[in-house]
Motif scaffolding. Structure first.
Motif, short mmCIF file in Angstrom:
data_model
loop_
_atom_site.label_atom_id
_atom_site.label_comp_id
_atom_site.label_asym_id
_atom_site.label_seq_id
_atom_site.Cartn_x
_atom_site.Cartn_y
_atom_site.Cartn_z
N PRO A 76 11.30 2.16 -5.38
CA PRO A 76 11.70 2.81 -4.05
C PRO A 76 13.06 3.37 -3.71
CG PRO A 76 10.63 1.05 -4.04
CD PRO A 76 10.83 1.02 -5.11
N LYS A 77 12.62 4.96 -2.84
CA LYS A 77 14.19 4.97 -2.81
C LYS A 77 15.27 4.67 -1.98
CE LYS A 77 12.48 10.18 -3.17
NZ LYS A 77 12.33 10.93 -2.74
N ALA A 91 0.36 -0.82 -0.29
CA ALA A 91 0.20 -0.09 -0.11
C ALA A 91 0.93 1.37 0.16
CB ALA A 91 -1.15 0.07 1.30
N THR A 92 0.43 2.71 -0.78
CA THR A 92 1.05 3.41 -0.65
C THR A 92 0.64 4.60 -0.18
OG1 THR A 92 2.32 2.73 -2.89
CG2 THR A 92 2.17 5.01 -2.75
N PRO A 152 6.17 9.73 -1.08
CA PRO A 152 5.80 8.42 -0.02
C PRO A 152 5.65 7.39 0.42
CG PRO A 152 5.81 7.69 -2.25
CD PRO A 152 6.72 9.22 -2.11
N ILE A 153 4.98 7.09 1.69
CA ILE A 153 5.63 5.95 2.35
C ILE A 153 4.88 4.48 2.01
CG2 ILE A 153 4.93 4.67 4.87
CD1 ILE A 153 5.71 7.74 6.02
N GLY A 210 8.86 6.51 -6.13
CA GLY A 210 9.11 5.95 -5.10
C GLY A 210 9.42 6.64 -3.89
N GLY A 211 9.13 6.15 -3.19
CA GLY A 211 9.36 6.44 -1.28
C GLY A 211 10.28 5.36 -0.35
N ILE A 212 9.68 5.92 0.53
CA ILE A 212 10.52 5.11 1.54
C ILE A 212 9.52 3.71 1.64
CG2 ILE A 212 10.92 4.81 3.94
CD1 ILE A 212 11.89 7.02 2.04
#
Length: 386
Positions: free
Chosen positions: A159-160, A59-60, A129-130, A67-69
């Motif tokens: 993702p980062k 889920a985002t 985003p997480i 991309g996020g964490i």
């Protein structure tokens, strides 16, 4: 949309109530999490490992086009069979600042904290985003998460960084050993136990092989760990299961055992099995003199890649900042972090609780650890809004 708010403790109680022992699956827990996220207007994606029984959930929260964490953790737990629990392992019990239950520290405490903070993640209007990644079948060799990792690689923005929430006492871990699992089967020849010259005793041959494993393990201990970071400070070799024979007066035709090696990062993954197989070949000529159908077969049944240190990676720098830590640690257990690293996503391990409490009867996590994890994630929110 507004859903039900939970404290981390209350969310942990909900998660513990689901018996997600690996052999039984995790769908009821995933159903609950999926509905909870939907109540907060958050879409989630299922990536099945075993359709109708075991699945992963992704889920985002925040922008979906970047991309996020990733906050990654497994939903499955090890069995409680035969363990002398003082409390119901699937009912959260609080005593003297500790929360008892199967999976409290390994690793539903991390997941509960992340899920409890979902309303705060959403309200913060994140710029980065997480992502929440809930996986299955980690406890049987990090196998369940692999379809999810592949899906992320092929279909989603890269993702980062990934933060795997295995229990580290909220210390930042940037390296862990890899695990290679093997299954060896010895085929002998049955005969009456009074006629040992007419048979090949698979159990005795297995004994020779086990002795060689012991010698290899001893050599690995003597070689040690050049980095000085791991405990135990060497590559380990371990035998966990053996079976063979049918009756005391029958020369056993079959003996099988399962074993593993946990490798220091950078070790040659083929060294141990190559040496083992070379020794096995020395035993076979005598076996073949009695019957050509005898022999030794070894298969590599699973590989969990180690996590290589990546100093100053985005994952490491972020985790050190969030944990207010000055340095990194290494652990000997395995996680999905190495799988993410293999597809080019920097990964780190940092989660509440102690691995020393995992897999034991009366497993627990300290409330203070849950609080530290919550502080860590609230700092993550601030990082992701800037």
């Amino acid at each position: 949309m507004t859903g039900t708010r939970f404290t981390p403790r209350d969310m942990l109680a909900r998660l513990i109530a689901f018996d997600t022992t690996s052999r039984d699956g995790n769908l009821p827990l995933i159903d609950f999490v999926e509905a909870y996220l939907a109540d907060w207007g958050i879409k989630s994606l299922r990536v099945d490992f075993e359709a109708g029984k075991k699945t992963n959930l992704y889920a985002t929260i925040g922008p979906e086009d970047q991309g996020g964490i990733v906050l990654s953790g497994h939903t499955d737990v090890v069995p409680v069979d035969g363990q002398p629990w003082a409390t119901n392992p699937f009912e959260l019990t609080e005593k003297d600042g500790l929360l008892y239950g199967r999976g409290t520290c390994d690793m539903k405490g991390f997941l509960a904290t992340a899920l409890a903070l979902v309303p705060d993640f959403k309200a913060a209007k994140l710029k980065t985003p997480i992502h929440l990644a809930l996986s299955c079948d980690e406890e049987v060799g990090c196998i369940g998460v692999r379809p999810l990792v592949a899906y992320i690689k092929e279909h989603l923005p890269k993702p980062k960084a990934v933060i795997v929430g295995e229990p580290t006492l909220m210390k930042v871990v940037n390296a862990h050993k890899g695990a290679h699992t093997f299954a060896t089967e010895v085929t002998g020849l049955e005969a009456h136990s009074s006629c040992t010259h007419l048979g090949v005793n698979s159990i005795l041959v297995a004994g020779e092989l086990l002795s060689e494993i012991g010698r290899i393990a001893s050599d690995m201990r003597e070689r040690g760990d050049p980095s000085g970071r791991f405990n135990p400070p060497y590559t380990t070799v371990h035998v966990g299961l053996i079976e063979g024979g049918t009756a005391k007066n029958i020369i056993p035709r079959r003996c099988a055992f399962k074993w593993e090696t946990r490798l220091l990062p950078g070790s040659d993954p083929d060294e141990v099995p190559t040496r083992f197989n070379a020794f096995a070949r020395t035993l076979e000529p005598a076996m073949h003199e009695v019957s050509p159908e005898t022999g030794v077969r070894t298969d590599r049944t699973n590989v969990v890649p180690g996590l290589r240190p990546e100093p100053d990676s985005p994952a490491e720098n972020l985790a050190l900042h969030l944990a207010e830590a000055n340095g990194t640690e290494a652990v000997s257990y395995c996680t999905e972090a190495g799988l993410f690293q293999e597809i080019g996503i920097p990964a780190i391990i940092c989660g509440p609780g102690s691995i020393e409490q995992a897999h034991k009867p009366d497993e627990f996590i300290a409330i203070s650890e849950m609080e530290k994890c919550e502080t860590f994630m609230r700092k993550l929110i601030q990082h992701c809004v800037n």
